[in-house]
Structures are given as structure tokens and as C-alpha cells.
Scaffold this motif. Structure first.
Motif, mmCIF file in Angstrom:
data_model
loop_
_atom_site.group_PDB
_atom_site.id
_atom_site.type_symbol
_atom_site.label_atom_id
_atom_site.label_comp_id
_atom_site.label_asym_id
_atom_site.label_seq_id
_atom_site.Cartn_x
_atom_site.Cartn_y
_atom_site.Cartn_z
ATOM 1 N N ASP A 46 0.826 -1.210 0.000
ATOM 2 C CA ASP A 46 0.000 0.000 0.000
ATOM 3 C C ASP A 46 0.859 1.259 0.000
ATOM 4 O O ASP A 46 0.537 2.236 -0.674
ATOM 5 N N LEU A 98 -15.732 -17.225 -26.638
ATOM 6 C CA LEU A 98 -15.806 -16.215 -25.592
ATOM 7 C C LEU A 98 -14.662 -15.214 -25.575
ATOM 8 O O LEU A 98 -14.859 -14.004 -25.519
ATOM 9 N N PHE A 142 -11.820 -9.476 -15.874
ATOM 10 C CA PHE A 142 -12.784 -10.545 -16.135
ATOM 11 C C PHE A 142 -14.211 -10.017 -16.270
ATOM 12 O O PHE A 142 -15.109 -10.764 -16.599
ATOM 13 N N MET A 143 -14.425 -8.742 -15.986
ATOM 14 C CA MET A 143 -15.746 -8.170 -16.238
ATOM 15 C C MET A 143 -15.992 -8.046 -17.738
ATOM 16 O O MET A 143 -17.140 -8.009 -18.170
ATOM 17 N N TYR A 189 -13.397 -9.486 -20.188
ATOM 18 C CA TYR A 189 -12.710 -10.549 -20.910
ATOM 19 C C TYR A 189 -13.366 -11.862 -20.492
ATOM 20 O O TYR A 189 -13.331 -12.232 -19.318
ATOM 21 N N ALA A 190 -13.982 -12.535 -21.431
ATOM 22 C CA ALA A 190 -14.846 -13.674 -21.094
ATOM 23 C C ALA A 190 -14.061 -14.980 -21.098
ATOM 24 O O ALA A 190 -13.609 -15.435 -22.132
ATOM 25 N N GLY A 231 -23.367 -20.963 -13.343
ATOM 26 C CA GLY A 231 -22.815 -20.458 -12.094
ATOM 27 C C GLY A 231 -22.979 -21.382 -10.906
ATOM 28 O O GLY A 231 -22.551 -21.057 -9.817
ATOM 29 N N MET A 284 -5.396 -1.134 -1.005
ATOM 30 C CA MET A 284 -6.513 -0.558 -0.273
ATOM 31 C C MET A 284 -6.005 0.529 0.677
ATOM 32 O O MET A 284 -4.958 0.362 1.288
ATOM 33 N N HIS A 285 -6.755 1.609 0.775
ATOM 34 C CA HIS A 285 -6.390 2.647 1.729
ATOM 35 C C HIS A 285 -6.886 2.276 3.129
ATOM 36 O O HIS A 285 -7.766 1.454 3.282
ATOM 37 N N LYS A 342 -10.345 -2.257 -3.388
ATOM 38 C CA LYS A 342 -9.075 -2.904 -3.748
ATOM 39 C C LYS A 342 -8.475 -2.274 -4.995
ATOM 40 O O LYS A 342 -7.263 -2.180 -5.130
ATOM 41 N N LEU A 343 -9.336 -1.869 -5.902
ATOM 42 C CA LEU A 343 -8.857 -1.214 -7.119
ATOM 43 C C LEU A 343 -8.578 0.267 -6.885
ATOM 44 O O LEU A 343 -8.245 0.992 -7.805
ATOM 45 N N ARG A 344 -8.733 0.699 -5.638
ATOM 46 C CA ARG A 344 -8.510 2.081 -5.246
ATOM 47 C C ARG A 344 -9.452 3.054 -5.945
ATOM 48 O O ARG A 344 -9.129 4.224 -6.111
ATOM 49 N N GLY A 352 -24.389 -13.925 -9.867
ATOM 50 C CA GLY A 352 -22.974 -14.219 -9.604
ATOM 51 C C GLY A 352 -22.701 -15.690 -9.366
ATOM 52 O O GLY A 352 -23.296 -16.565 -9.994
ATOM 53 N N ASP A 353 -21.780 -15.962 -8.473
ATOM 54 C CA ASP A 353 -21.424 -17.334 -8.148
ATOM 55 C C ASP A 353 -21.747 -17.592 -6.679
ATOM 56 O O ASP A 353 -22.236 -16.720 -5.965
ATOM 57 N N ARG A 354 -21.476 -18.782 -6.227
ATOM 58 C CA ARG A 354 -21.796 -19.191 -4.874
ATOM 59 C C ARG A 354 -21.236 -18.217 -3.819
ATOM 60 O O ARG A 354 -21.933 -17.843 -2.889
ATOM 61 N N ARG A 392 -23.136 -15.007 -3.846
ATOM 62 C CA ARG A 392 -24.498 -15.163 -3.301
ATOM 63 C C ARG A 392 -24.484 -15.332 -1.782
ATOM 64 O O ARG A 392 -25.439 -14.981 -1.108
ATOM 65 N N GLN A 432 -24.209 -11.406 -19.872
ATOM 66 C CA GLN A 432 -23.049 -10.840 -20.543
ATOM 67 C C GLN A 432 -21.972 -11.919 -20.436
ATOM 68 O O GLN A 432 -21.765 -12.475 -19.353
ATOM 69 N N PRO A 433 -21.312 -12.267 -21.560
ATOM 70 C CA PRO A 433 -20.459 -13.456 -21.537
ATOM 71 C C PRO A 433 -19.300 -13.397 -20.532
ATOM 72 O O PRO A 433 -18.888 -14.428 -20.017
ATOM 73 N N ALA A 434 -18.785 -12.233 -20.246
ATOM 74 C CA ALA A 434 -17.640 -12.159 -19.335
ATOM 75 C C ALA A 434 -18.089 -12.057 -17.882
ATOM 76 O O ALA A 434 -17.789 -12.917 -17.063
ATOM 77 N N SER A 435 -18.802 -11.015 -17.532
ATOM 78 C CA SER A 435 -19.160 -10.771 -16.135
ATOM 79 C C SER A 435 -20.291 -11.668 -15.669
ATOM 80 O O SER A 435 -20.436 -11.917 -14.478
ATOM 81 N N ARG A 436 -21.093 -12.113 -16.581
ATOM 82 C CA ARG A 436 -22.295 -12.927 -16.320
ATOM 83 C C ARG A 436 -23.339 -12.149 -15.532
ATOM 84 O O ARG A 436 -24.258 -12.715 -14.972
ATOM 85 N N PHE A 437 -23.189 -10.842 -15.462
ATOM 86 C CA PHE A 437 -24.298 -9.985 -15.076
ATOM 87 C C PHE A 437 -25.299 -10.020 -16.245
ATOM 88 O O PHE A 437 -25.076 -10.721 -17.229
#
Ligand SMILES: Cc1cc2nc3c(=O)[nH]c(=O)nc-3n(C[C@H](O)[C@H](O)[C@H](O)COP(=O)(O)OP(=O)(O)OC[C@H]3O[C@@H](n4cnc5c(N)ncnc54)[C@H](O)[C@@H]3O)c2cc1C
Lengths: 826, 273
Positions: free
Chosen positions: A134, A704, A721-722, A724-725, A825, B1-2, B39-41, B99-101, B104, B178-183
């Protein structure tokens, strides 16, 4: 997921060759106890954060790190001018490709940290070393870099346009090389005699390999011994050491130890020397502190070598009954901003020589332009060049079959190299030693019920779906590589492999191998070989790998080489153990050495009932009291450097069946049937795993995965990964895999061909041929990867006939896969 | 992370007070959206006000044909809840497809709707079922709640404590991933109330979840897939990105609406979406 169809275990020795022995390494992996580089904690360690360019192409006009240097917890900040002041070198490419005119390729300098200009988003600009990560990141925000942005170019074909921005001043026209292979005149001649010519433009999309474990590096400098230890997640520790020492930091090799413990997947992307390995080794000495760095996933996208990215035009010449007369292929290969370690070899020698495929095509000519762009460097990824060759050849064949009204399987059968023709010299150089291509094709077509396809298509239409089946016959030059073959083609690296079998006084054996398992299961398979050949109990064999201080030498694990080359080295070392053991046994048993024979771990003398186990021989060798000291050294420790005489040629047929929902463009895989010839199979369970993972990665590219750069700004749009599938298990059907084992490799002692890359090499093609088979029934006969829903939907808008709709009796929602939340999923 | 300070209030009122007292404080419930941002700031809160210890924000109940779900209820709890499955099976199914397990088991319904991610699933249910969002200060109708990209009607320091869903006669949610995020690339929730009112809410396609009056009118007249199949959707307000242009999303809206209607019409299938 996968079913084991027709592979039964073979072999007679318990835990020996051919048995599905459970993996020794899995206990620690499954319990979360693997030892990865990032798990190391070194007293006094400091963290490194690499500041990366936000611009695709820019001059650095000023860089002020003074505030960052005095920030809390900061040890130092290193930049390009420090690197130049230390007089250090640039990262080399290990293949020197020649141009058509015989001149050598352009090799512009690649510094591990930018010295005056940045050439892609992610290019390293500064290295911040601090007590915590950090603090390093906080300090990075204080570095003031002024950039003068330059125009950027990201696509290969755009880079060779006359007005394109120039990435390197010493690579005019952005051309690294303009290379060719094959007989141009003979090929022209074949085309002039052709009854039919099929022409096709394809893009082999750019992808990011994305192993589960991101790259990680820990560097330590011992100022008393003046020695370095570099822990790094690499597939190839000796290569890292050689390149780092000789070309870059100019340290004698004996002063550097490279350790690569457990590695969480490589797929080719970890077989290079990376800038971070250089930067950390340098920084460890400069600041006298152990330093560590692990890429986060965002950095993986920006700094791991990308793969593929070929734009290819192919032409296939045929006579009237579909016999292939000639093949012409012209490719623009995007190499990215700099030459990565293997990069120049991938689209050239790793790819084009495989263009004969499984066929008797007599005349082939290929040319490849390697070009620089403002993108992440491009290098090897599972298959490395061979998937690209397979893709153009097999897509061309399907297109030709469609155009000529021939059956796809039949046109392939007509052109396959017959098994009777083995060994078969292809026009581009490779000499296939063995294989029965027809057998694999027939096996796969039979298992996939190719005959019943028309009926299944009708059934799908009633349900409102377009069903397609795709065939891909693949062959790959593996078992890399004969060192001489490397040398002839411009390689600056050998291809042999080292194995050492060291018996311990108690009869247990330690095997040292220069290959590197990062998921493949070498601890298990190599122990199986030793158990089988030397009769040492499986539990008494241990593998040591991944440490230049313990391993004499090695070329790591790439190109499906570990069993074929590394395993062969173990067999030969074992033969040397047996030869020495026989002489020791003859002395102790007081018989002639010619009368001693070795079987199942025992030395027996003919005509007597005298017998000694190999453990007893080992004991005698380390306690040489009754021992032929006048004839030989004590000890039982043999080493072999095995240089293969030829490549191996794994081959087979992959068949994919899928359904397209024309309303949404969603592609659902229904079946994936494979018949593989890997020669002799050492562990069927592990081979299945290799095939399954390989197919998943091929399917990933086809459906994909794809890297998207913004054409103007050169920004990476698929940086997480949001966007890139990646393929997930729920995207895949149960794989139906069978093997043809009756054509073993003829030139290595195990008869193995390699299985690591096969799945990936054929799979993307099989999927795309299936997609096009499905779409061609409504008049759409071209699309590039990935066949993602929106792209398939758009391609289908060009349909010339009506898209199917479910008939009243068939449910509209049946099998709508992608839209049903919990279908995925889980 | 700050660096940040971590506080764990016991009541919603107390939590709101802590949020108002510290300008840079943020509430955290499941952390599945907030933690990655930290985490991505991209987010650097001074204080994290953890809502997980607030008992009143948990649980599900049915009263007078209204299903009320506490904001801190995890997606997995909604998916499993026999109360939800009985009252609005499509809502339980929606939660099971998020999402995934791991997501959830952590993510919460309150966090999801407060976040108002343009591609999130829950907002479609809130709007498509005509729910009411409850805070310690007021009740906000779904139609007023979602106002923009990651933007809601919540005022500074205001917390979602419960969501009250009127139980429809039938409903279904269909998500095209959506193929990547699966949202949701596009997700459609269709509901018909006992008095015949139809609501169609679309997520993933625009800056925030929205209703489609033309589809609602057609379905009010005839609640069949065929009623909406050929209705064209204006592309004007729709998103274009590397996973789909606006015209693709516009095309998917009636297609998925038809499928949701079909699914809603099959009582046995509803629980399965
Ligand atoms: C890998 C992954 C996949 C996902 N897939 C999906 C998907 O398919 N569909 C989908 O809908 N979502 C998906 N999500 C998002 C997930 O559902 C999140 O859990 C949700 O969006 C946020 O809920 P949370 O409880 O985790 O909120 P947090 O991350 O804790 O908070 C999110 C925001 O809401 C605020 N907040 C939290 N609770 C409240 C409250 N009670 N009142 C007011 N403000 C509050 C916080 O301050 C913060 O600003 C996914 C997330 C991940 C990581």
C-alpha cells in the motif's frame, strides 16, 4: 464433466506406465498447501509496485520521483535513467528469424523499464520499492510523469500501412520480419492446374492466457557471497537464468539461482523472461533488500504476453474430385510492442511448417510478416502457432467442401496421409514418423454419429435451433525439440532435456528433471516411469524440479515436451543405472556381467539362483566394501542429456456439435468427441485431464475470449474478467475422448508423442467449423472468432433464408441456456 | 486498499447517524461491490459502517399479500427461503442466478439495489414487481427509486432497511448473461398482478433499470409470448459496448420478454428460472 469413453488402463506393473495412478501432488494442492512464489516470506522483504504507462504510445518528457522517494515507507524509486546509468542490457528474443532476402529480423531494444518512450498501455515506467504494497502504491501516486502522446497503432494490418505511426525507429514500416517457407514456384504451378480454388480470410483472435496464478517474483541478493536467488513462477528456470545473466544483467550464471516451486498454471505464458524478473533482481542488489512482486489480475492483462493475433489469407487448390493440389497462406502476425522471448518463432517455425496438416498436399507456400504495434507483446500460448495453422487449413477445407458440394469428412478422407506412407516427409520439412489419421477420423466420426447428423438438424429446426457439427483433424510438431532443428531455423537455444536418477543408500530414488510441472502431474508420471523401468516402489521415488541449484540443466516444460523428451531422458538415465547395476551385481555374485539380466527391479544371473534387488545394489554402491573399485566409481547416480532425433506428431480428430439460438445468437455446445493419437499413454487419467483443459481453452477462444483494444487510443478495453470472457465449466459439455494407441512414436524409448496442447490445437477450429456448418444452412458462411452471442446474431442478420422458429409443440424456452439464471454459475 | 476505520452499529438509526457524522463514510453490507472497488482504489472510504450486525434489517415475512425482505438478506438466503419461494418463486430464482456461490453467500438485496449497477438483477425485480423501498426516514416507490448509473433516490446517509414486494399473480425473470461478467446483458422481469396490471422491467440495457410501456400494454391486452414478439424497441437510450450494440439489446428485450411471459405462464417452470 468428462467421461472416460474408450480408454482402459494398460501396463502390468502396479503404479507403472499405463496406469491411472492418482496424482501425488494433489494432496498438497487440494489442501491449499501448494508452495507458490507469493507464499514466500523473506525476512527484511520489501514490496515492489510497478508504475505502468497509461498511454499506448508516448514520449516521456519528464519524470519526477522526488516526492515519492521521500514518502512514508519508501525504500527507493527506480526509473529508466537509473537502469541506463547502471549500464545494463535489454531483454532478448531467442529466435532470430530471417527475411525473404536472407537478412536478419529487426530486433529493437526492449528495456525492462521505459527509458524515453512508452509503447503500450502497461509498459513499465518506474519501480517503487516500499515496506508495504500500500505504501508503494501510495508513493506511485506521487510520481509525476509528463507524457507527450503519440499516435498509436494496435492492429497488425494497420501497422504496415504507409502512414502508420512508427513503434520503433529502427524497425522501418513496423516490420520485424518478412519471412517465407516452402516452394513458391511449385505452389504457383499447382494453382495454375487447379480445377477449383478456395480463398478465405480469417482472423485468429488475440487472447490473454490467464493462468490461475498470476506471475510472481521474489529476488534476494546476498552481498557476502555476492549471489542472487530469484524465485519466480516460471515454466523454465534455466532459460530465465541464462537470459537474465548473459544478455541483461551480465552476471556470471553461477552467481544466480533461479527457483520455481509450485506454479499455478503456465500455458506458455510463463516460459519467457519478463521485465519484472529483471527489475526485481536489479532492485534487490541496488537496495540491499529482498524484494517481492505479484501481479494482480489487472496487471496480468497488461503485462503477461498475449497470444495468437494473426490475420491470414489462405488459398487451397483442388482438382475436380477434391484432391488438394496446393496451399498458399499469407499472414500478418501482430508481435506487440516488443519482441518477447519466443515471439518471432511462434508465427513462423512453430506454425507454418504444420500447414501440411494430416494431408498429402504436395505444394505449400507460406509467408509471414511479423509486425510491431502499440500493444502488449505477443508470444506462446498452449499450442503456440499450431492452432493458427490448424485453423486456416481446416477452415479452408470446410469452405472448399461447401463450395464443391463435397462431404466434409469424405474430402478429408481422400486427402489424408495413409498410414502405409509413414514415415512421411511433408513439403515444408516435418517428417511424420507414425500415425493412422484415417483411424482417428473414423473413430471420431463414428462416435459422434456423423451419419445421423441430418436427422438431428431437422429435430433442432423444429425446436427453433440451428444445429451444426464441426470437424478438425489436427497434427502438431511436439516434443520440442532436436537442438539442430532449433539451430537451423534461427534458434538461440537447445532442445534437449536432462534427467538424473540418484539412488540413495536405502534404495529410494530421487529424480532430477529439467522439465517443469505446473499442473501436469510430473511428480506422478515420472515416478511411474521409474517404477516401471527400475522396479523401485512408486512411493520410493521423488521428483526434484524447478531449481537451478539442484538441477544440472533443463529446458523446462513447453511444447508438449515433458514426457517425450524429459521422460525419454529418464528412461536413458535408468538404462545407465541398470548397466552399472549389472556390473556391480556381476562382481558381488561372482558371475560374468553378460550373464546378469535385469527384470522387475531384480538382477539375476542366468544359470544360478543368485538374485539381488536394485535396493541392494544401491546399498552396495554407497558402502563399497565388496565392490569393483578398480573398475568404477562408487555411487549409483546417472544423468542423461537427451536430444531428440525428431519432433513427435500427436494427431487426431475433434468433432464438435452445437446448437445456435437464432433469436439471441447464443451457442450451446452439445457434444465434443475426440479421437487422439498420443502414442503410448503413460497415465490415462492425467491425459484425460490434459485433453479436457486443452479443449476448454480452445472453446474459450472460439466462443468467448478476445482482446479488444480501442483502435484510436490503444487502450485495452478488455482489461478484467468483467469484460474478458473466460470459459466456465457450465459452458462445456461432457467430453467424449478416446485414444488410438497403435501408432507409437518410433524414435523415443517411451513411444510417447505428448498430449499437453492437442486439445487446444483442434478445439477452436472444431467449434468454428460447427458454428459455420449451422449458419451455412441459412446462407451465412463466414465469421471470425469469437462466436459470442451478439456477433453470431449480427452474422445471422445476413441470412439469405428464413431463420427457424420453434414449432408450437416445441417449448420456446426449452434449453434456453444462457438466459436462465441458475443454469449457470452453480 | 487505503486505510479506513471499521464500525459496527446495532441499529439502522445508529448506522445512519454514523454515516452522517463522517462525510467519507460508506455503508458496507455484502461488500461484493464495494470491496472490489476499494481494492482497485476506486473507492477510499474513511469509515466502513458494517450493517451486518443490524438484526432489524434481516429476514423475510409475508403479510397481507406483501413479501417483505430485510436489506441485509443475502442472495443465497433469498434463493433458499421457503417464504420467498412460495410467495414469489421467480424472485428466489432471480437470486439464485446472481454471480457465483461466494457472491451469493455474501451479497445482499439492499446492497444490490442501493448500488444500482446498470446490469444488476435485483433492480429489475424491484421495479418489475412494483416494490416499495423502505428506509428509516420514508417509503420510496420503485418507480422513483432508480434514477441513473449507480444512482438512486437515497439521500446522503440514508439506508435501505427493507424492500416490500406486492405478491403478483405471476412473474418471471429471464437473464441473458453478458459473456464475461455474467451480469445481465439484458434481463427482463415480467409480472402480472392480481388486478391484471402488467409490469415489464428491463435491466442491463440502459443507464439503469426501466419499464417498457409498449410491452406492458400489449401484455395487459393479451398475456402471451406472441403479444410482444414483434414490438420494436427504440435504441435511443440503450447501451452499446463490446458485448452488444444498442440494436442487439433492443432486439433482445421483446425476445426475452416473450420468454419470461412463457415461463411465467408455466407454474411448474417458474420456480426454475
Ligand atoms: C463476481 C461477481 C459477480 C456478480 N454477479 C452479479 C449478477 O449476476 N447479478 C447481480 O445483480 N449482481 C451481481 N454481482 C453484484 C452482487 O450482487 C453484489 O453483492 C451487489 O451488487 C451489492 O451487494 P452487497 O451487499 O455486496 O453491497 P456492498 O458491496 O456492501 O455495497 C454496495 C454499495 O451499496 C451501499 N449499501 C450497501 N448496503 C446498503 C443499504 N442497506 N442501504 C444503503 N446503501 C447500502 C454501499 O455503501 C455501497 O455503496 C456480482 C458481484 C461479483 C463480485
Amino acid at each position: 464433466m468428462g467421461t472416460m469413453t474408450s480408454k482402459r488402463e494398460s501396463g502390468t506393473v502396479p503404479n507403472g506406465i499405463g496406469r491411472s495412478v492418482k496424482r501425488t501432488e494433489d494432496a498438497r494442492f487440494l489442501l491449499g498447501k501448494g508452495r507458490y512464489t507469493d507464499d514466500l516470506r523473506i525476512p527484511g522483504q520489501a514490496y515492489i509496485y510497478v508504475v505502468r504507462s497509461p498511454h499506448a504510445h508516448a514520449n516521456i518528457t519528464s519524470l519526477d520521483a522526488s516526492e515519492a522517494k521521500s514518502a512514508s515507507g519508501v525504500v527507493d524509486v527506480l526509473i529508466g535513467s537509473d537502469y541506463l546509468d547502471d549500464g545494463l542490457g535489454t531483454l532478448p528474443c531467442i529466435w532470430q528469424v530471417r527475411n525473404k532476402n536472407g537478412s536478419v529480423m529487426a530486433e529493437p531494444a526492449r528495456y525492462p523499464v521505459a527509458v524515453d518512450r512508452v509503447r503500450y498501455v502497461g509498459d513499465a515506467v518506474a519501480v517503487v520499492i516500499a515496506e508495504t504494497l500500500d505504501q508503494a502504491k501510495d508513493a506511485a501516486d506521487l510520481i509525476v510523469v509528463e507524457y507527450e502522446p503519440l499516435a498509436a497503432v494496435v492492429a497488425g494490418p494497420d501497422a504496415i500501412m504507409p502512414q502508420a505511426p512508427i513503434v520503433h525507429n529502427d524497425a522501418p514500416g513496423n516490420l520485424c520480419f518478412d519471412w517465407e517457407i516452402g516452394n513458391r514456384a511449385a505452389t504457383e504451378d499447382a494453382f495454375s492446374r487447379a480445377h477449383h480454388i478456395t480463398r478465405l480470410d480469417v482472423i485468429n483472435s488475440r487472447i490473454v492466457p490467464n493462468p490461475m496464478e498470476p506471475r510472481s517474483v521474489v529476488a534476494i541478493y546476498d552481498d557476502i557471497a555476492d549471489e542472487y536467488t530469484l524465485h519466480t513462477s516460471t515454466q523454465n528456470p534455466h532459460l530465465v537464468r541464462s537470459l537474465l545473466c548473459k544478455s541483461v544483467l551480465r552476471i556470471p550464471e553461477h552467481k544466480v539461482r533461479v527457483v520455481s516451486a509450485d506454479v499455478g498454471g503456465g500455458f506458455g505464458v510463463k516460459c519467457h523472461l519478463y521485465p519484472e524478473e529483471v527489475l526485481l533482481t536489479w532492485a534487490a542488489r541496488r537496495c540491499g533488500r529482498p524484494v517481492r512482486w505479484t501481479a494482480d489480475r489487472s496487471e496480468t492483462f497488461l503485462s503477461d504476453a498475449h497470444a495468437r493475433d494473426h490475420v491470414t489469407h489462405g488459398e487451397l487448390a483442388l482438382d475436380s474430385d477434391g484432391t488438394f493440389l496446393g496451399l498458399r497462406v499469407s499472414t500478418v502476425a501482430n508481435l506487440g510492442a516488443y519482441l518477447s522471448t519466443w515471439s518471432a518463432s511462434i508465427p513462423t517455425y512453430a506454425s507454418a511448417p504444420n500447414l501440411a496438416g494430416q494431408y498429402t498436399t504436395p505444394a505449400i507456400y507460406a509467408e509471414v510478416k511479423g509486425v510491431f504495434t502499440n500493444t502488449v507483446p505477443v508470444d506462446a500460448y498452449r499450442g503456440a502457432g499450431r492452432p493458427e495453422a490448424n485453423y486456416i487449413v481446416e477452415r479452408l477445407i470446410d469452405a472448399a467442401a461447401r463450395e464443391m458440394g463435397l462431404d466434409r469428412v469424405e474430402i478429408r478422407r481422400r486427402n489424408l496421409v495413409p498410414s502405409a506412407a509413414m514415415p512421411y516427409a511433408t513439403p515444408l520439412g516435418p517428417v511424420y514418423d507414425s500415425g493412422d489419421f484415417r483411424k482417428c477420423l473414423d473413430m471420431a466420426a463414428g462416435n459422434a454419429d456423423y451419419e445421423g447428423l441430418a436427422e438431428r438438424k431437422q429435430d433442432a429446426l423444429r425446436r427453433g435451433k440451428l444445429l451444426g457439427l464441426g470437424v478438425s483433424c489436427y497434427i502438431e510438431a511436439c516434443g520440442v525439440s532436436p537442438s539442430r532443428a532449433n539451430g537451423i531455423s534461427g534458434g538461440r537455444i537447445g532442445g534437449f532435456e536432462m534427467a538424473e536418477i540418484r539412488f540413495n543408500p536405502d534404495g529410494s530414488a530421487t529424480v532430477f528433471s529439467g522439465t517443469h510441472s505446473h499442473g501436469q502431474g510430473h511428480e506422478t508420471v515420472f515416478a511411474q516411469i521409474v517404477t516401471d523401468k527400475l522396479g523401485v516402489p512408486f512411493e520410493s521415488v521423488m521428483l526434484v524440479q524447478g531449481d537451478t541449484a539442484r538441477i544440472a540443466f533443463g529446458h523446462g516444460t513447453v511444447g508438449s515436451r515433458s514426457a517425450a523428451v524429459g521422460g525419454s531422458a529418464i528412461v536413458v538415465a535408468g538404462e545407465r543405472i541398470v548397466a552399472k547395476g549389472k556390473r556391480i551385481a556381476a562382481h558381488i555374485m561372482e558371475v560374468d556381467v553378460e550373464d546378469v539380466h535385469f527384470e522387475d527391479g531384480e538382477f539375476r544371473s542366468r544359470g544360478t539362483n543368485k538374485v539381488m534387488t536394485i535396493a541392494e545394489i544401491a546399498h552396495a554402491a554407497y558402502l563399497p566394501i565388496n565392490y569393483p573399485l578398480d573398475q568404477m566409481d562408487p555411487g549409483l547416480d546417472e544423468i542423461c542429456f537427451y536430444d531428440p532425433t525428431n519432433f513427435t506428431f500427436p494427431n487426431g480428430t475433434q468433432i464438435c456439435e452445437l446448437e445456435i439460438d437464432p433469436q439471441t445468437g447464443h451457442v450451446e455446445l452439445k457434444r465434443f468427441v475426440v479421437a487422439d493419437d498420443f502414442g503410448r499413454i503413460l497415465n490415462p487419467m492425467i491425459v484425460h485431464g490434459q485433453v479436457h483443459g486443452g479443449i476448454a481453452q480452445g472453446v474459450g477462444q472460439a466462443l468467448l475470449e478476445t482482446v479488444v483494444y480501442d483502435a484510436d487510443s490503444g487502450q485495452l478495453l478488455t482489461g478484467s474478467f468483467m469484460d474478458y470472457a473466460m470459459p466456465r465449466s457450465c459452458d462445456l459439455p461432457s467430453f467424449e475422448v478416446s485414444y488410438h494407441e497403435d501408432s507409437p512414436c518410433t524414435h523415443n524409448p517411451l513411444g510417447v508423442k505428448g498430449c499437453g496442447e492437442a486439445g487446444t490445437i483442434g478445439a477452436a477450429t472444431a467449434v468454428m467449423n460447427a458454428v459455420l456448418d449451422a449458419m451455412s444452412s441459412v446462407g451465412v458462411d463466414h465469421m471470425d472468432m469469437p462466436a459470442s452471442p451478439s456477433r453470431v446474431w449480427r452474422a445471422l442478420r445476413a441470412a439469405t433464408s428464413k431463420l427457424p422458429r420453434p414449432t408450437a409443440s416445441a417449448s420456446a424456452t426449452a434449453g434456453n441456456g444462457n438466459q436462465v439464471g441458475n443454469a449457470h454459475g452453480e | 486498499m487505503h486505510m479506513f476505520e471499521y464500525l459496527q452499529p446495532r441499529t439502522a438509526i445508529e448506522a445512519e447517524a454514523l454515516l452522517l457524522a463522517n462525510e467519507e463514510a460508506r455503508a458496507i453490507s455484502g461488500g461484493m461491490s464495494l470491496l472490489p472497488a476499494m481494492k482497485l482504489r476506486l473507492a477510499a472510504p474513511s469509515h466502513l459502517i458494517d450493517l451486518s450486525g443490524i438484526e432489524e434489517m434481516r429476514g423475510t415475512s409475508v403479510d397481507d399479500n406483501v413479501l417483505t425482505i430485510g436489506a441485509m438478506t443475502r442472495h443465497a438466503e433469498v434463493a433458499r427461503s421457503s417464504v420467498v419461494r412460495q410467495a414469489i418463486p421467480g424472485l428466489a430464482a432471480l437470486a439464485s442466478g446472481i454471480g457465483d456461490r461466494q457472491v451469493r453467500n455474501r451479497g445482499t438485496i439492499g446492497g444490490s439495489i442501493a448500488n444500482s449497477d446498470p446490469a444488476a438483477c435485483y433492480p429489475a425485480s424491484v421495479l418489475g414487481l412494483g416494490a416499495t423501498v423502505m428506509t428509516p426516514r420514508r417509503r420510496i416507490a420503485a418507480d422513483d427509486f432508480f434514477v441513473g448509473v449507480f444512482e438512486t433516490a437515497l439521500e446522503p446517509g440514508e439506508l435501505v432497511t427493507h424492500i416490500a414486494f406486492p405478491i403478483p399473480e405471476r412473474s418471471a425473470y429471464v437473464k441473458f448473461q453478458q459473456p464475461a461478467s455474467r451480469f445481465a446483458l439484458v434481463g427482463v422481469l415480467v409480472s402480472r398482478s392480481r388486478d391484471g396490471t402488467v409490469r415489464v422491467a428491463v435491466t442491463g440495457a440502459s443507464s439503469h433499470v426501466f419499464r417498457v410501456p409498449s410491452l406492458e400494454q400489449a401484455l395487459a391486452a393479451e398475456f402471451t409470448p406472441g403479444a410482444v414478439e414483434n414490438i420494436a424497441i427504440d435504441t435511443e437510450e440503450l447501451n452499446s459496448d463490446i458485448h452488444g450494440d444498442a440494436d442487439y439489446r433492443a432486439h433482445l428485450i421483446p425476445v426475452l420478454t416473450a420468454r419470461a411471459v412463457d415461463l411465467a405462464s408455466k407454474p411448474d417452470a417458474v420456480g426454475k428460472i
